[in-house]
Design a protein around this motif. Structure first.
Motif, mmCIF file in Angstrom:
data_model
loop_
_atom_site.group_PDB
_atom_site.id
_atom_site.type_symbol
_atom_site.label_atom_id
_atom_site.label_comp_id
_atom_site.label_asym_id
_atom_site.label_seq_id
_atom_site.Cartn_x
_atom_site.Cartn_y
_atom_site.Cartn_z
ATOM 1 N N ARG A 41 0.939 -1.321 0.083
ATOM 2 C CA ARG A 41 0.244 -0.357 0.144
ATOM 3 C C ARG A 41 0.929 0.783 -0.034
ATOM 4 O O ARG A 41 0.528 2.761 -0.621
ATOM 5 N N GLU A 42 2.048 1.303 0.529
ATOM 6 C CA GLU A 42 2.979 2.410 0.973
ATOM 7 C C GLU A 42 3.265 2.816 -0.607
ATOM 8 O O GLU A 42 3.463 3.812 -0.920
ATOM 9 N N THR A 61 0.810 4.090 -3.173
ATOM 10 C CA THR A 61 0.620 5.654 -2.596
ATOM 11 C C THR A 61 1.927 6.331 -2.850
ATOM 12 O O THR A 61 1.087 7.437 -4.040
ATOM 13 N N TYR A 69 1.461 6.670 -6.862
ATOM 14 C CA TYR A 69 0.037 7.333 -7.323
ATOM 15 C C TYR A 69 0.552 9.415 -6.842
ATOM 16 O O TYR A 69 0.365 10.254 -7.542
ATOM 17 N N MET A 110 -8.192 5.215 -4.484
ATOM 18 C CA MET A 110 -6.960 5.546 -4.212
ATOM 19 C C MET A 110 -6.859 7.684 -3.502
ATOM 20 O O MET A 110 -6.589 7.811 -2.973
ATOM 21 N N SER A 155 -9.012 7.703 -1.072
ATOM 22 C CA SER A 155 -7.890 7.987 0.793
ATOM 23 C C SER A 155 -6.874 8.666 0.577
ATOM 24 O O SER A 155 -6.593 9.068 1.932
ATOM 25 N N LEU A 156 -6.141 9.050 -0.477
ATOM 26 C CA LEU A 156 -5.216 10.251 0.030
ATOM 27 C C LEU A 156 -5.722 11.603 0.306
ATOM 28 O O LEU A 156 -5.480 11.533 1.443
ATOM 29 N N GLN A 213 -6.750 10.770 4.462
ATOM 30 C CA GLN A 213 -4.780 10.777 4.421
ATOM 31 C C GLN A 213 -4.627 12.433 5.032
ATOM 32 O O GLN A 213 -3.694 12.278 5.441
#
Length: 64
Positions: A7-8, A11, A14, A47, A50-51, A54
């Motif tokens: 996932r990292e 991330t 992206y 995504m 989600s970003l 965060q």
């Protein structure tokens, strides 16, 4: 732990793609990111949301 690492990495991919497009003054759109990252537009939308949650991007600045 492997899942978290993947996932990292995703991330980072992206964020790099967004940064590259912005630095070249290219539009950052769901479809352009999907094409560049070779994923579906709905996957990009998920995504990006989600970003945004965060605090890493402002999803409202991304065009559909």
């Amino acid at each position: 732990m492997r899942g978290a690492s993947m996932r990292e990495e995703r991330t980072e991919e992206y964020l790099e793609a967004i940064y590259k497009r912005q630095s070249k003054k290219l539009p950052v759109t769901t479809s352009s990111l999907a094409e560049e990252l070779k994923v579906s537009p709905p996957a990009v939308t998920d995504m990006l949301r989600s970003l945004d949650k965060q605090g890493l991007i402002d999803y409202s600045q991304i065009k559909d």
